[in-house]
Design an enzyme around this catalytic site. Structure first.
Site, short mmCIF file in Angstrom:
data_model
loop_
_atom_site.label_atom_id
_atom_site.label_comp_id
_atom_site.label_asym_id
_atom_site.label_seq_id
_atom_site.Cartn_x
_atom_site.Cartn_y
_atom_site.Cartn_z
N HIS A 165 36.90 50.82 74.35
CA HIS A 165 37.12 52.24 74.08
C HIS A 165 35.81 52.98 73.80
O HIS A 165 34.83 52.38 73.35
CB HIS A 165 38.07 52.42 72.91
N CYS A 185 40.48 51.51 66.90
CA CYS A 185 39.29 52.33 66.72
C CYS A 185 39.26 52.96 65.34
O CYS A 185 38.19 53.07 64.72
CB CYS A 185 39.21 53.42 67.80
N GLU A 193 35.03 55.11 71.47
CA GLU A 193 34.65 55.05 70.06
C GLU A 193 34.02 53.69 69.73
O GLU A 193 33.02 53.62 69.01
CB GLU A 193 35.86 55.27 69.15
N CYS A 246 42.73 55.35 68.68
CA CYS A 246 43.85 54.41 68.50
C CYS A 246 43.68 53.74 67.13
O CYS A 246 42.66 53.92 66.46
CB CYS A 246 43.87 53.38 69.62
#
Length: 156
Positions: free
Chosen positions: A79, A110, A81, A107
């Site tokens: 991801h 994260c 992040e 999410c």
């Protein structure tokens, strides 16, 4: 929201254009900022040295009919992040007390990384079907703000 939020959100969208994610609408970009200075950036895509989904012939999650917001571990991509936080660690850049700007709501995986990295504020534009991440961020005292381009300074 102020003009700096708009600048950094605009930049997160530019960074999203670098994504190697093959899933439509899932190009995600992230900028981590402290004291109006860019600390790191990240976008979603395959880890360094691994084939992207496009190179593999398409999105594994789509092939397996995995719903958005579930089973995050079944994906070749890291991801945005996560990549930004990992970049900070790799380069020895402190992001403690920083603001994270992201095209999409983080999410829950994260969110946990954001909390442990000491990020104090998250600004995102698009929602994501993971209410648990919101609960985690709220409980940890991370300021979570949804950005609206229509409400941004200078918006028409």
């Amino acid at each position: 929201m102020d003009k700096w939020d708009t600048r950094f959100m605009d930049l997160s969208h530019q960074i999203a254009s670098w994504s190697s994610c093959a899933r439509p609408g899932r190009a995600i970009g992230c900028v981590i900022v402290r004291n109006k200075r860019i600390m790191t950036t990240g976008y979603n895509g395959a880890p360094s040295g691994l084939k992207t989904c496009a190179e593999r012939g398409g999105c594994l999650r789509e092939k397996l009919h995995i719903a958005s917001g579930t089973r995050a571990e079944i994906c070749y991509a890291t991801h945005a992040e996560q990549n930004a936080i990992i970049q900070a660690a790799k380069l020895g850049v402190s992001i403690d007390g920083a603001t994270l700007y992201c095209t999409h709501q983080p999410c829950s995986v994260c969110a946990k990384m954001i909390i442990n990295a000491g990020i104090r504020r998250v600004v995102y534009q698009e929602g994501y079907p993971d209410e648990f991440s919101v609960e985690l961020l709220n409980e940890a005292g991370v300021q979570l703000e949804r950005y609206s381009a229509e409400e941004a300074p200078g918006a028409k």
